[in-house]
Motif scaffolding. Structure first.
Motif, PDB file in Angstrom:
ATOM      1  N   ILE A  97      17.984  -4.649  -0.605  1.00  8.35           N
ATOM      2  CA  ILE A  97      16.894  -4.015  -1.349  1.00  8.35           C
ATOM      3  C   ILE A  97      16.180  -5.028  -2.237  1.00  8.35           C
ATOM      4  O   ILE A  97      14.995  -4.881  -2.538  1.00  8.35           O
ATOM      5  CB  ILE A  97      17.425  -2.843  -2.212  1.00  8.35           C
ATOM      6  N   THR A  98      16.887  -6.103  -2.621  1.00  6.23           N
ATOM      7  CA  THR A  98      16.276  -7.113  -3.494  1.00  6.23           C
ATOM      8  C   THR A  98      15.126  -7.831  -2.780  1.00  6.23           C
ATOM      9  O   THR A  98      14.178  -8.288  -3.421  1.00  6.23           O
ATOM     10  CB  THR A  98      17.314  -8.151  -3.957  1.00  6.23           C
ATOM     11  N   THR A  99      15.221  -7.939  -1.458  1.00  5.15           N
ATOM     12  CA  THR A  99      14.124  -8.547  -0.698  1.00  5.15           C
ATOM     13  C   THR A  99      12.891  -7.669  -0.755  1.00  5.15           C
ATOM     14  O   THR A  99      11.761  -8.154  -0.888  1.00  5.15           O
ATOM     15  CB  THR A  99      14.538  -8.755   0.770  1.00  5.15           C
ATOM     16  N   THR A 100      13.092  -6.372  -0.691  1.00  6.64           N
ATOM     17  CA  THR A 100      11.973  -5.422  -0.727  1.00  6.64           C
ATOM     18  C   THR A 100      11.343  -5.369  -2.109  1.00  6.64           C
ATOM     19  O   THR A 100      10.146  -5.084  -2.246  1.00  6.64           O
ATOM     20  CB  THR A 100      12.457  -4.017  -0.319  1.00  6.64           C
ATOM     21  N   ILE A 157      10.898   2.137   2.339  1.00  7.24           N
ATOM     22  CA  ILE A 157      10.158   0.938   2.752  1.00  7.24           C
ATOM     23  C   ILE A 157      11.126  -0.126   3.247  1.00  7.24           C
ATOM     24  O   ILE A 157      10.864  -0.812   4.241  1.00  7.24           O
ATOM     25  CB  ILE A 157       9.298   0.403   1.587  1.00  7.24           C
ATOM     26  N   GLN A 158      12.265  -0.268   2.569  1.00 10.07           N
ATOM     27  CA  GLN A 158      13.290  -1.222   2.983  1.00 10.07           C
ATOM     28  C   GLN A 158      13.730  -0.960   4.420  1.00 10.07           C
ATOM     29  O   GLN A 158      13.846  -1.891   5.235  1.00 10.07           O
ATOM     30  CB  GLN A 158      14.505  -1.126   2.053  1.00 10.07           C
ATOM     31  N   GLN A 159      13.966   0.298   4.751  1.00 10.57           N
ATOM     32  CA  GLN A 159      14.405   0.648   6.105  1.00 10.57           C
ATOM     33  C   GLN A 159      13.324   0.357   7.135  1.00 10.57           C
ATOM     34  O   GLN A 159      13.602  -0.163   8.224  1.00 10.57           O
ATOM     35  CB  GLN A 159      14.787   2.129   6.163  1.00 10.57           C
ATOM     36  N   MET A 160      12.080   0.669   6.795  1.00  8.50           N
ATOM     37  CA  MET A 160      10.992   0.430   7.741  1.00  8.50           C
ATOM     38  C   MET A 160      10.759  -1.066   7.973  1.00  8.50           C
ATOM     39  O   MET A 160      10.430  -1.490   9.081  1.00  8.50           O
ATOM     40  CB  MET A 160       9.714   1.109   7.254  1.00  8.50           C
ATOM     41  N   HIS A 188       0.825  -1.212   0.000  1.00  7.76           N
ATOM     42  CA  HIS A 188       0.000   0.000   0.000  1.00  7.76           C
ATOM     43  C   HIS A 188       0.859   1.263   0.000  1.00  7.76           C
ATOM     44  O   HIS A 188       0.503   2.255  -0.642  1.00  7.76           O
ATOM     45  CB  HIS A 188      -0.949  -0.006   1.199  1.00  7.76           C
ATOM     46  N   LEU A 189       1.989   1.223   0.699  1.00  3.05           N
ATOM     47  CA  LEU A 189       2.907   2.370   0.669  1.00  3.05           C
ATOM     48  C   LEU A 189       3.469   2.570  -0.743  1.00  3.05           C
ATOM     49  O   LEU A 189       3.526   3.689  -1.253  1.00  3.05           O
ATOM     50  CB  LEU A 189       4.065   2.158   1.654  1.00  3.05           C
ATOM     51  N   LEU A 190       3.869   1.472  -1.355  1.00  3.00           N
ATOM     52  CA  LEU A 190       4.464   1.536  -2.683  1.00  3.00           C
ATOM     53  C   LEU A 190       3.449   2.025  -3.710  1.00  3.00           C
ATOM     54  O   LEU A 190       3.772   2.826  -4.597  1.00  3.00           O
ATOM     55  CB  LEU A 190       4.999   0.152  -3.075  1.00  3.00           C
ATOM     56  N   GLU A 191       2.221   1.572  -3.590  1.00  2.00           N
ATOM     57  CA  GLU A 191       1.160   1.985  -4.523  1.00  2.00           C
ATOM     58  C   GLU A 191       0.863   3.485  -4.433  1.00  2.00           C
ATOM     59  O   GLU A 191       0.373   4.075  -5.384  1.00  2.00           O
ATOM     60  CB  GLU A 191      -0.117   1.196  -4.233  1.00  2.00           C
ATOM     61  N   ARG A 192       1.196   4.053  -3.282  1.00  2.00           N
ATOM     62  CA  ARG A 192       0.941   5.484  -3.102  1.00  2.00           C
ATOM     63  C   ARG A 192       2.190   6.327  -3.328  1.00  2.00           C
ATOM     64  O   ARG A 192       2.230   7.504  -2.973  1.00  2.00           O
ATOM     65  CB  ARG A 192       0.354   5.729  -1.706  1.00  2.00           C
TER      66      ARG A 192
END
Length: 298
Positions: free
Chosen positions: A273-276, A264-267, A253-257
């Motif tokens: 970053i590949t996991t995110t 997002i990776q940090q949170m 939902h964060l990414l869609e906005r």
């Protein structure tokens, strides 16, 4: 060196050097123990320092009859880590799993809930019961902060920094991170603490633990799974959901906005970053909107 000694040393290495949590250490250990069990069943007497690719290949072949491709890939990865440890400690010169190919598996996209489905789930919580207020707070915290279930149940009152708008989270490998928390979720947590938690007879050792069961002890992972499963059935949501579904939904939902992937990776506390990037499973209409909003040639 026999297998028992090697496994004990490996577990110590995972705990001290790698800082892995108990669940992760047990998972890695099981991979090695499966190989040990196979050797005993086949009456193959060989040490971890002498075992070769052929024997491990035979083990993988026999095991593959019982497990799916994803589990097989996970098993090979676990064994590779074990033999990498032996090389790191100068017990071996080569890794016998290096030439063993793991089965190709597609990346499994995480299940997500829509905002409406999350609202439906929360609205089906019975707030007339003391546990209802607690359960609503749990779901709101999972979703608004994107926590792992282990991070949620280990959350301490002393980890709440509401004046700054953050909570301190202890993630994988005991790594700390600060995650922002919105005012609405803060209100739910404070309400739970004042109206529910303060009335519980808290057992010794759990005085600082945020979420407690009726007996005043820390909630278990299984209990969180059960709460969500029962709610999904009550709300007639057919998706297979778990505590991790809220974490997936948080990121999606964060990414869609339009949120930045690295933020997002940090949170989420992802090391890579590949996991995110698994959350990039967005529909084409959203991607078109991003291009229209941000590209200079609109």
């Amino acid at each position: 060196m026999n297998w028992n000694n090697a496994l004990q040393d490996y577990q110590f290495y995972l705990k001290i050097e790698k800082g892995l949590a108990k669940n992760s250490i047990e998972s890695y250990s099981r991979d090695v123990q499966k190989l040990v069990n196979f050797l005993e069943e086949q009456q193959i007497q060989i040490s971890p320092l002498k075992i070769n690719q052929e024997i491990i290949q035979q083990f993988i072949y026999e095991t593959s009859k019982l497990i799916n491709a994803r589990s097989q890939a996970r098993l090979i990865s676990g064994l590779r880590n074990f033999f990498d440890f032996l090389i790191f400690e100068d017990y071996r010169k080569e890794n016998p799993t290096d030439l063993i190919e793991a089965p190709k598996i597609g990346r499994k996209l995480p299940d997500t809930l829509s905002i409406q489905e999350i609202d439906i789930l929360i609205n089906h919580i019975d707030l007339s019961e003391p546990q209802g207020e607690r359960n609503r707070t749990i779901l709101e915290t999972l979703y608004s902060c994107g926590l792992r279930v282990s991070e949620l149940i280990n959350l301490q009152i002393s980890d709440l920094f509401f004046e700054e708008g953050f909570i301190k989270v202890i993630g994988k490998g005991n790594k700390q991170r600060f995650v922002p928390i919105n005012e609405q979720t803060q209100k739910y947590i404070l309400l739970y603490i004042k109206s529910i938690r303060n009335k519980i007879k808290i057992q010794k050792g759990y005085e600082d633990t945020l979420f407690l069961n009726r007996r005043g002890k820390q909630l278990t992972r299984v209990m969180i799974f059960t709460i969500i499963k029962n709610l999904a059935e009550k709300a007639n949501i057919k998706k297979k959901i778990s505590p991790h579904t809220f974490r997936h939904s948080f990121a999606t939902h964060l990414l869609e906005r339009g949120a930045d992937l690295r933020a997002i990776q940090q949170m989420l506390g992802h090391e890579s970053i590949t996991t995110t990037e698994i959350y990039m499973h967005l529909d084409k209409s959203f991607l078109k909107k991003v291009l229209h909003n941000f590209h200079p040639r609109k």
